[in-house]
Design an enzyme around this catalytic site. Structure first.
Site, short mmCIF file in Angstrom:
data_model
loop_
_atom_site.label_atom_id
_atom_site.label_comp_id
_atom_site.label_asym_id
_atom_site.label_seq_id
_atom_site.Cartn_x
_atom_site.Cartn_y
_atom_site.Cartn_z
CE LYS A 88 -29.37 4.73 -41.99
NZ LYS A 88 -30.31 5.40 -42.92
CE1 TYR A 124 -14.70 9.17 -37.32
CE2 TYR A 124 -13.67 9.38 -35.17
CZ TYR A 124 -13.55 9.22 -36.54
OH TYR A 124 -12.31 9.12 -37.12
P1 NAD Z 1 -11.77 12.96 -44.68
O1 NAD Z 1 -13.07 13.46 -44.17
O2 NAD Z 1 -10.87 13.91 -45.37
O3 NAD Z 1 -11.97 11.71 -45.64
C1 NAD Z 1 -13.04 10.81 -45.54
C2 NAD Z 1 -13.48 10.46 -46.96
O4 NAD Z 1 -14.57 9.51 -46.89
C3 NAD Z 1 -13.98 11.68 -47.74
O5 NAD Z 1 -13.44 11.70 -49.03
C4 NAD Z 1 -15.49 11.46 -47.77
O6 NAD Z 1 -16.11 12.09 -48.87
C5 NAD Z 1 -15.58 9.96 -47.80
N1 NAD Z 1 -16.87 9.44 -47.32
C6 NAD Z 1 -17.54 9.80 -46.19
N2 NAD Z 1 -18.68 9.10 -46.10
C7 NAD Z 1 -18.72 8.28 -47.18
C8 NAD Z 1 -19.66 7.32 -47.65
N3 NAD Z 1 -20.80 7.07 -46.97
N4 NAD Z 1 -19.40 6.66 -48.81
C9 NAD Z 1 -18.26 6.92 -49.51
N5 NAD Z 1 -17.35 7.83 -49.12
C10 NAD Z 1 -17.59 8.49 -47.96
O7 NAD Z 1 -11.05 12.31 -43.40
P2 NAD Z 1 -9.58 11.70 -43.26
O8 NAD Z 1 -8.88 12.47 -42.22
O9 NAD Z 1 -8.96 11.52 -44.58
O10 NAD Z 1 -9.90 10.27 -42.64
C11 NAD Z 1 -9.86 9.08 -43.39
C12 NAD Z 1 -10.18 7.89 -42.49
O11 NAD Z 1 -9.20 7.80 -41.45
C13 NAD Z 1 -11.54 7.99 -41.82
O12 NAD Z 1 -12.12 6.70 -41.76
C14 NAD Z 1 -11.20 8.44 -40.42
O13 NAD Z 1 -12.16 8.01 -39.48
C15 NAD Z 1 -9.85 7.77 -40.19
N6 NAD Z 1 -9.08 8.53 -39.18
C16 NAD Z 1 -8.49 9.72 -39.51
C17 NAD Z 1 -7.81 10.42 -38.53
C18 NAD Z 1 -7.14 11.74 -38.83
O14 NAD Z 1 -6.61 12.37 -37.90
N7 NAD Z 1 -7.06 12.19 -40.07
C19 NAD Z 1 -7.74 9.92 -37.22
C20 NAD Z 1 -8.37 8.72 -36.94
C21 NAD Z 1 -9.03 8.02 -37.92
#
Ligand code: NAD
Ligand code: UDP
Length: 314
Positions: free
Chosen positions: A92, A146
């Site tokens: 979602k 995911y």
């Molecule tokens: P993280 O889990 O630290 O950060 C995700 C943030 O989104 C968190 O602060 C969380 O509280 C917030 N969040 C989650 N669901 C939410 C919602 N429904 N409404 C509002 N906020 C919400 O992860 P990250 O590593 O910082 O990743 C950030 C983005 O980058 C993500 O979209 C992730 O899919 C993408 N990404 C990260 C990596 C990686 O290696 N770090 C790799 C591929 C993609």
């Protein structure tokens, strides 16, 4: 310089908080939106006194209205443990979050960047992964909430662009690590560093021969900023990652060596559908963004280990 007003969803997370920091440093006004599922106020508390920083508790599955010039859409748990905790919520967040943010971008004519992922390639049969590869994803597996959520979000982005002329940018992020990762995030780099620093067993899932290519967070942030600023008709998707590939066993040994830890390596079951290999082809990012990673694994690990060490000591 023109001061832009920029919305960062997921701005209290690992990557989002560092992006907020960089955008403020670049002289912009930043609105950070987060529901704190995996993010923490501690990541952004030092920004609270800045008059150009605003924090809003909100869930992206619900509509949100604001006037901004640009949107970075990062809201989504990224660690397998956290995104599998509530799989329905994860899909979602990706799909409804994308619809809500794209609807907003359409209404206010903002440019919007989607933080997509190397997981759209699934357990890849093409190596290294190029953007033209469609991927190998199990639609009903443990990781599908995911992977398929992020794939659907890409579909939504592309179609809002085609049908409604929304200005979109899609980046596919490969495994990124660095300071501000949650110590109990569950991803491999933070797990191994926390374990090594406390001389606990290092938990390798499977035989440790699966590979990942690890990118330091500063390189990712630079790639994101360049993508947002790229020429209008370049929408991506574009891979943003470090092509240097390591086995998980090599990573464990490197962390043990740098931390001078007495930890032992132990084996645990490999989670289902865990990709065997992953390495970005970054030819497109080099050509279009003039971007390539600058920080290699050892240097990045030393900085990250120092961060976790200070966290443990405090
Ligand atoms: P993280 O889990 O630290 O950060 C995700 C943030 O989104 C968190 O602060 C969380 O509280 C917030 N969040 C989650 N669901 C939410 C919602 N429904 N409404 C509002 N906020 C919400 O992860 P990250 O590593 O910082 O990743 C950030 C983005 O980058 C993500 O979209 C992730 O899919 C993408 N990404 C990260 C990596 C990686 O290696 N770090 C790799 C591929 C993609
Ligand atoms: N992994 C591991 N031990 C851990 C955490 C992860 O061996 O304590 C492995 C995991 O099985 C995967 C790789 O490390 O093969 C990367 O896992 P992570 O969760 O960091 O990211 P992703 O699988 O999404 O790339």
């Amino acid at each position: 310089m023109i001061r832009k007003k920029i919305l960062v969803t997921g701005g209290a997370g690992f990557v989002g908080s560092q992006l907020c920091e960089r955008l403020l440093l670049d002289g912009h006004e930043v609105v950070c939106l987060d529901n704190y599922f995996t993010g923490q106020k501690a990541n952004i508390v030092h920004l609270m006194d800045n008059p150009y920083f605003e924090l809003i508790r909100h869930d992206v599955t619900m509509p949100f209205f604001i006037e901004v010039d640009e949107i970075y859409n990062l809201a989504c748990p990224a660690s397998p443990i956290h995104y599998q905790y509530n799989a329905i919520k994860t899909i979602k967040t990706s799909v409804m979050g994308a619809i809500n943010m794209l609807g907003l971008a359409k209404r206010i004519k903002a440019k919007i960047l989607q933080a997509s992922t190397s997981e759209v390639y699934g357990d890849p049969q093409v190596h290294p992964q190029v953007e033209s590869y469609w991927g190998h994803v199990n639609p009903i597996g443990e990781r599908s909430c995911y992977d398929e959520g992020k794939r659907s979000a890409e579909t939504l982005f592309v179609n809002y662009h085609k049908q409604n002329n929304v200005r979109i940018k899609i980046i596919r992020i490969f495994n990124t690590y660095g300071p501000k990762m949650h110590p109990h995030d569950g991803r491999v780099v933070s797990n191994f560093i926390m374990q090594a620093l406390q001389n606990e067993d290092i938990t390798i899932y499977g035989d440790g021969q699966q590979t990942r290519s690890f990118q330091y967070v500063d390189d990712l942030i630079e790639g994101m900023i360049r993508m947002m600023a790229s020429r209008e008709d370049f929408t991506g998707p574009v891979n943003i990652g470090n092509p240097n590939e390591f086995t998980i066993l090599e990573l464990a040994n490197k962390i043990i060596e740098i931390t001078n830890s007495s930890s032992k390596i132990i084996r645990m079951p490999l989670p289902s559908d865990d990709p065997m290999q992953r390495q970005p082809d970054i030819t497109l990012a080099k050509k279009e963004l003039g971007w390539e990673p600058k920080i290699q694994l050892e240097e990045g690990l030393i900085k990250t280990i120092a961060y976790f060490d200070s966290l443990i000591k405090s």
